[in-house]
Design an enzyme around this catalytic site. Structure first.
Site, PDB file in Angstrom:
ATOM      1  N   SER A   1       3.512  -9.670  -1.089  1.00  0.00           N
ATOM      2  CA  SER A   1       2.352  -9.313  -1.900  1.00  0.00           C
ATOM      3  C   SER A   1       1.798 -10.593  -2.495  1.00  0.00           C
ATOM      4  O   SER A   1       2.526 -11.577  -2.662  1.00  0.00           O
ATOM      5  CB  SER A   1       2.749  -8.340  -3.021  1.00  0.00           C
ATOM      6  OG  SER A   1       1.671  -8.151  -3.928  1.00  0.00           O
ATOM      7  N   ARG A   2       0.516 -10.587  -2.838  1.00  0.00           N
ATOM      8  CA  ARG A   2      -0.044 -11.756  -3.513  1.00  0.00           C
ATOM      9  C   ARG A   2       0.478 -11.884  -4.932  1.00  0.00           C
ATOM     10  O   ARG A   2       0.349 -12.932  -5.555  1.00  0.00           O
ATOM     11  CB  ARG A   2      -1.573 -11.653  -3.520  1.00  0.00           C
ATOM     12  CG  ARG A   2      -2.190 -11.852  -2.137  1.00  0.00           C
ATOM     13  CD  ARG A   2      -3.669 -11.581  -2.146  1.00  0.00           C
ATOM     14  NE  ARG A   2      -3.958 -10.171  -2.396  1.00  0.00           N
ATOM     15  CZ  ARG A   2      -5.175  -9.643  -2.404  1.00  0.00           C
ATOM     16  NH1 ARG A   2      -6.222 -10.416  -2.166  1.00  0.00           N
ATOM     17  NH2 ARG A   2      -5.346  -8.356  -2.629  1.00  0.00           N
TER      18      ARG A   2
ATOM     19  N   ALA B   1       0.836  -1.206   0.000  1.00  0.00           N
ATOM     20  CA  ALA B   1       0.000   0.000   0.000  1.00  0.00           C
ATOM     21  C   ALA B   1       0.870   1.255   0.000  1.00  0.00           C
ATOM     22  O   ALA B   1       2.017   1.240   0.470  1.00  0.00           O
ATOM     23  CB  ALA B   1      -0.912   0.000   1.225  1.00  0.00           C
TER      24      ALA B   1
ATOM     25  N   ASP C   1     -12.213   5.186   6.469  1.00  0.00           N
ATOM     26  CA  ASP C   1     -10.950   5.607   5.861  1.00  0.00           C
ATOM     27  C   ASP C   1     -10.353   6.817   6.565  1.00  0.00           C
ATOM     28  O   ASP C   1      -9.171   6.817   6.896  1.00  0.00           O
ATOM     29  CB  ASP C   1     -11.152   5.906   4.377  1.00  0.00           C
ATOM     30  CG  ASP C   1      -9.841   5.989   3.626  1.00  0.00           C
ATOM     31  OD1 ASP C   1      -9.100   4.989   3.609  1.00  0.00           O
ATOM     32  OD2 ASP C   1      -9.537   7.055   3.071  1.00  0.00           O
TER      33      ASP C   1
ATOM     34  N   LEU D   1      -2.752  -3.580   4.898  1.00  0.00           N
ATOM     35  CA  LEU D   1      -3.657  -4.186   3.929  1.00  0.00           C
ATOM     36  C   LEU D   1      -4.997  -3.447   3.901  1.00  0.00           C
ATOM     37  O   LEU D   1      -5.273  -2.614   4.769  1.00  0.00           O
ATOM     38  CB  LEU D   1      -3.867  -5.656   4.284  1.00  0.00           C
ATOM     39  CG  LEU D   1      -2.645  -6.572   4.119  1.00  0.00           C
ATOM     40  CD1 LEU D   1      -2.901  -7.933   4.763  1.00  0.00           C
ATOM     41  CD2 LEU D   1      -2.286  -6.730   2.650  1.00  0.00           C
TER      42      LEU D   1
ATOM     43  N   ILE E   1       0.757   3.883   1.815  1.00  0.00           N
ATOM     44  CA  ILE E   1       1.160   4.318   3.154  1.00  0.00           C
ATOM     45  C   ILE E   1       2.379   3.563   3.646  1.00  0.00           C
ATOM     46  O   ILE E   1       3.141   4.051   4.490  1.00  0.00           O
ATOM     47  CB  ILE E   1      -0.018   4.150   4.143  1.00  0.00           C
ATOM     48  CG1 ILE E   1       0.284   4.837   5.476  1.00  0.00           C
ATOM     49  CG2 ILE E   1      -0.349   2.683   4.357  1.00  0.00           C
ATOM     50  CD1 ILE E   1       0.424   6.316   5.423  1.00  0.00           C
TER      51      ILE E   1
ATOM     52  N   LYS F   1      -4.936   1.818  10.737  1.00  0.00           N
ATOM     53  CA  LYS F   1      -6.316   2.066  11.140  1.00  0.00           C
ATOM     54  C   LYS F   1      -7.244   1.829   9.940  1.00  0.00           C
ATOM     55  O   LYS F   1      -6.813   1.964   8.793  1.00  0.00           O
ATOM     56  CB  LYS F   1      -6.463   3.475  11.707  1.00  0.00           C
ATOM     57  CG  LYS F   1      -5.942   4.600  10.787  1.00  0.00           C
ATOM     58  CD  LYS F   1      -6.888   4.862   9.656  1.00  0.00           C
ATOM     59  CE  LYS F   1      -6.265   5.510   8.475  1.00  0.00           C
ATOM     60  NZ  LYS F   1      -7.112   5.417   7.261  1.00  0.00           N
TER      61      LYS F   1
END
Length: 340
Positions: free
Chosen positions: A32-33, A9, A173, A70, A11, A93
């Protein structure tokens, strides 16, 4: 101490920079997938190991701590898996989709004896020590109301914040910051809430109100479909405390303004700081047993309980009581072993 990151991500890039400034840490691995994505991201950020699945990273035995940025829908499940693999977890968060999931995370943290924390980085900035001291000193008199806002316009509607499947939406979010700050200022839990929303697949805009015992009322605005706006005001009987950048107070310098009708602003400068680094510093110190945490999972569960009530209020069109959770501790209240 070696960190592993679950996912790539945006962030997480801020997190890598914060860890790089800590003399006792390094980011050892990312997962990562998509193996190619993991490798490319690791190369871009100077991370030595990349894994093609989250489980592969957790089972490799090469990390001591885990950072979980995630999508919201995966926060609780992968925090629990990381704890069960033997690693303390710093989870972005919101900690979970709802309070029930957050309680599951807390239960596993208690059972394993491993620390887990919700990554509300803003609260580690020194500006909030000054906010607390100003309010305690009576600079604005008795607190009556709290007002906050955190909105932005999401251009890409395929992004995670606009995904119902990934538990996106404005309140989870960014609105969670407003709820958290209000609870911290009020030093307690709201007894009831009321909310209005405008919804597509998720809540695009939400206006919320919170009624705190002791007479404090709070209201906030959050959105992913409105122009970017940030700010917070704490209104007392003698003045208003104003934070123009409450969520990113300032790396070089921050400031607090006290406003009184008919008088110039009273400006209180505060030394700047990187809250991402301070968050990492505290997390590592707690995991090493060097200090007690300022914030425990009790706070995370309590915050989620308020979000649950706000969503219910918006859905049902009425005021909703907030489910009490074991005293609703906000900070400094340790669980078993002092760290969960």
């Amino acid at each position: 101490m070696r960190w592993g990151i679950l996912g790539t991500a945006e962030i997480a890039g801020e997190f890598v920079q914060a860890v790089a400034r800590h003399p006792g840490c390094r980011v050892e691995a990312v997962a990562s997938r998509d193996p190619a994505r993991a490798t490319a991201w690791a190369n871009r950020h100077g991370i030595p190991r990349a894994f093609g699945s989250y489980l592969a990273l957790l089972h490799a035995g090469v990390v001591d701590l885990v950072y979980n940025p995630l999508p919201n829908s995966l926060h609780a499940a992968w925090t629990i898996r990381a704890l069960e693999s033997g690693c303390p977890v710093l989870c972005e968060k919101p900690l979970a989709v709802d309070a029930a999931e957050a309680r599951q995370v807390q239960a596993v943290s208690r059972r394993t004896g491993l620390y887990a924390a919700e990554a509300f980085m803003y609260r580690y900035h020194p500006v909030y020590d000054r906010v607390r001291s100003l309010i305690a000193s009576g600079a604005i008199g008795t607190v009556r109301t709290i007002h906050s806002r955190f909105t932005f316009y999401l251009e890409d509607r395929s992004a995670n914040p606009a995904s119902a499947e990934l538990a996106g939406g404005a309140l989870r979010d960014v609105g969670c910051y407003c709820v958290h700050l209000s609870r911290w200022i009020a030093d307690g839990e709201p007894s009831r809430v009321f909310a209005f929303e405008r919804r597509s697949s998720v809540d695009d805009v939400l206006l919320g109100m919170m009624d705190f015992p002791g007479g404090i009322l709070a209201q906030f605005e959050t959105g992913i479909a409105a122009a970017e706006r940030q700010g917070a005001e704490v209104v007392g009987t003698r003045g208003t405390l104003v934070l123009e950048r409450p969520w990113h107070p300032g790396v070089r310098e921050a400031e607090i303004r006290i406003r009184r009708w008919g008088a110039p602003d009273e400006v209180h400068p505060v030394e700047g700081a990187d809250p991402y680094f301070l968050q990492v510093e505290e997390f590592v110190a707690v995991c090493r047993g060097e200090r007690e945490p300022k914030w425990t999972l009790r706070d995370a569960v309590s915050n989620m309980a308020v979000l649950d009530a706000l969503y219910r209020s918006a859905r049902e069109g009425r005021a909703v009581a907030v489910e009490a959770f074991d005293g609703g501790a906000l900070s400094g209240e340790p669980g078993p072993a002092g760290r969960v």
